[in-house]
Design a protein around this motif. Structure first.
Motif, PDB file in Angstrom:
ATOM      1  N   ALA A  46       0.829  -1.204   0.000  1.00  0.00           N
ATOM      2  CA  ALA A  46       0.000   0.000   0.000  1.00  0.00           C
ATOM      3  C   ALA A  46       0.866   1.258   0.000  1.00  0.00           C
ATOM      4  CB  ALA A  46      -0.937  -0.002   1.206  1.00  0.00           C
ATOM      5  N   GLU A  47       1.975   1.236   0.730  1.00  0.00           N
ATOM      6  CA  GLU A  47       2.857   2.402   0.765  1.00  0.00           C
ATOM      7  C   GLU A  47       3.469   2.667  -0.606  1.00  0.00           C
ATOM      8  OE1 GLU A  47       4.398   2.183   5.414  1.00  0.00           O
ATOM      9  OE2 GLU A  47       5.480   1.099   3.832  1.00  0.00           O
ATOM     10  N   LEU A  48       3.890   1.603  -1.277  1.00  0.00           N
ATOM     11  CA  LEU A  48       4.478   1.768  -2.604  1.00  0.00           C
ATOM     12  C   LEU A  48       3.446   2.309  -3.588  1.00  0.00           C
ATOM     13  CD1 LEU A  48       7.097  -0.285  -4.353  1.00  0.00           C
ATOM     14  CD2 LEU A  48       4.958   0.039  -5.576  1.00  0.00           C
ATOM     15  N   LEU A  49       2.227   1.786  -3.539  1.00  0.00           N
ATOM     16  CA  LEU A  49       1.171   2.285  -4.430  1.00  0.00           C
ATOM     17  C   LEU A  49       0.845   3.741  -4.118  1.00  0.00           C
ATOM     18  CD1 LEU A  49      -1.351  -0.656  -4.756  1.00  0.00           C
ATOM     19  CD2 LEU A  49       0.658  -0.136  -6.126  1.00  0.00           C
ATOM     20  N   GLY A  50       0.917   4.108  -2.841  1.00  0.00           N
ATOM     21  CA  GLY A  50       0.674   5.493  -2.466  1.00  0.00           C
ATOM     22  C   GLY A  50       1.668   6.437  -3.112  1.00  0.00           C
ATOM     23  N   ALA A  66      -5.578  11.156  -6.865  1.00  0.00           N
ATOM     24  CA  ALA A  66      -5.337   9.930  -7.637  1.00  0.00           C
ATOM     25  C   ALA A  66      -5.287   8.726  -6.720  1.00  0.00           C
ATOM     26  CB  ALA A  66      -4.035  10.044  -8.427  1.00  0.00           C
ATOM     27  N   SER A  67      -5.447   7.568  -7.327  1.00  0.00           N
ATOM     28  CA  SER A  67      -5.291   6.313  -6.595  1.00  0.00           C
ATOM     29  C   SER A  67      -4.716   5.271  -7.539  1.00  0.00           C
ATOM     30  CB  SER A  67      -6.629   5.831  -6.025  1.00  0.00           C
ATOM     31  OG  SER A  67      -7.512   5.434  -7.065  1.00  0.00           O
ATOM     32  N   VAL A  68      -4.195   4.217  -6.949  1.00  0.00           N
ATOM     33  CA  VAL A  68      -3.729   3.059  -7.712  1.00  0.00           C
ATOM     34  C   VAL A  68      -4.398   1.837  -7.128  1.00  0.00           C
ATOM     35  CG1 VAL A  68      -1.748   1.691  -8.448  1.00  0.00           C
ATOM     36  CG2 VAL A  68      -1.511   4.153  -8.176  1.00  0.00           C
ATOM     37  N   ALA A  69      -4.945   1.003  -7.997  1.00  0.00           N
ATOM     38  CA  ALA A  69      -5.598  -0.233  -7.573  1.00  0.00           C
ATOM     39  C   ALA A  69      -4.940  -1.416  -8.267  1.00  0.00           C
ATOM     40  CB  ALA A  69      -7.091  -0.195  -7.910  1.00  0.00           C
ATOM     41  N   ARG A  84      -5.325  -1.116  -2.720  1.00  0.00           N
ATOM     42  CA  ARG A  84      -5.412   0.189  -3.367  1.00  0.00           C
ATOM     43  C   ARG A  84      -4.901   1.246  -2.402  1.00  0.00           C
ATOM     44  NH1 ARG A  84     -10.916  -0.894  -1.998  1.00  0.00           N
ATOM     45  NH2 ARG A  84     -11.857   0.759  -0.732  1.00  0.00           N
ATOM     46  N   SER A  85      -4.479   2.374  -2.964  1.00  0.00           N
ATOM     47  CA  SER A  85      -3.975   3.470  -2.154  1.00  0.00           C
ATOM     48  C   SER A  85      -4.319   4.777  -2.847  1.00  0.00           C
ATOM     49  CB  SER A  85      -2.458   3.340  -1.978  1.00  0.00           C
ATOM     50  OG  SER A  85      -1.985   4.306  -1.068  1.00  0.00           O
TER      51      SER A  85
END
Length: 267
Positions: A46-50, A66-69, A84-85
């Motif tokens: 989650a931290e990396l996606l953030g 923005a977000s990444v899922a 997701r983040s």
């Protein structure tokens, strides 16, 4: 012309002035440099996606959040978004509506089609009649979702939102697509690193467990004169009788033997 799925009936052609294009390109390059310096290290998924989501807000013009899922492997349904983040609370709220409640929206569409998906007026976008109106009432009117693709497999998506209408035209889609390609590789590399680390830790635990079980078998043999097979059977039966995992029981036997040895050696 960038290949993507625009909102039907809305004009997404745009021609930003040269100065704006130059500034946008500078921001994209800065985002790509940040992405290139991203190393998984001790970060959680989650931290990396953030961080990837934060870099996306820098690289793509007009983004308010923005977000990444990420998808479970080989899955493209909302129910299989497993991590997701987001960069802002309102984006987290939108993602919850999209993935958990309504199971429709631009991110799901782009993951299903493997194409960037754009909406300039979510409230009137017939592709997601429930999601669009709901998000428009939250004061968010534009969305750009970009698939994360590695080796022709969609592994997730970057979702960007803006509160103004028609925030993302062809220019933004082109820059977003340039960012999404290396972002997908970075995310996949982080997944592979995390998987390799998990396998290594599992092997180390297995080897440690094997060693303590072997020690416990040796203790039983020395106390009873049993053969190796008999000692193994006795340890297994004791584990079942006491409803204790084999490795836990072995650790208890070894610790007890150590205590006894220390007691005997006291002056």
């Amino acid at each position: 012309m960038t290949d993507y799925d625009p909102q039907p009936g809305r004009d997404t052609n745009e021609n930003p002035p040269a100065a704006q294009r130059q500034a946008d390109d500078h921001d994209l390059q800065a985002g790509l440099r940040s992405l290139a310096g991203l190393v998984a290290g001790a970060r959680s998924g989650a931290e990396l996606l953030g961080e990837v989501a934060a870099f996306a807000t820098q690289a793509i013009p007009g983004v308010a959040g923005a977000s990444v899922a990420l998808l479970q492997p080989q899955q493209v349904a909302a129910s299989h978004v497993h991590i997701r983040s987001a960069t802002a609370d309102f984006v987290s709220a939108i993602d919850a509506v999209q993935y958990q409640e309504l199971r429709e929206g631009p991110c799901i569409t782009c993951m299903q089609t493997g194409r960037a998906t754009v909406s300039g007026s979510l409230g009137s976008d017939a592709r997601w009649p429930h999601f669009g109106g709901r998000v428009a009432r939250m004061g968010v009117h534009s969305a750009l979702s970009l698939p994360l693709i590695v080796d022709e497999e969609v592994i997730g998506a970057i979702n960007t939102y803006a509160k103004t209408r028609d925030a993302f035209g062809e220019h933004a889609v082109a820059l977003g697509s340039q960012f999404a390609a290396p972002a997908a590789v970075s995310v996949r590399n982080a997944q592979l690193l995390a998987s390799a680390r998990e396998r290594t830790e599992h092997l180390q635990r297995a080897l440690a467990n094997r060693a303590v079980i072997d020690q416990a078998i040796g203790i039983i043999r020395s106390r009873t004169g049993a053969s190796t097979d008999e000692a193994v059977d006795r340890l297994k039966r004791l584990s079942q009788t006491e409803n204790v995992k084999l490795v836990v029981l072995a650790e208890q036997l070894v610790e007890e033997a150590v205590r006894r040895a220390k007691a005997r050696n006291r002056p």
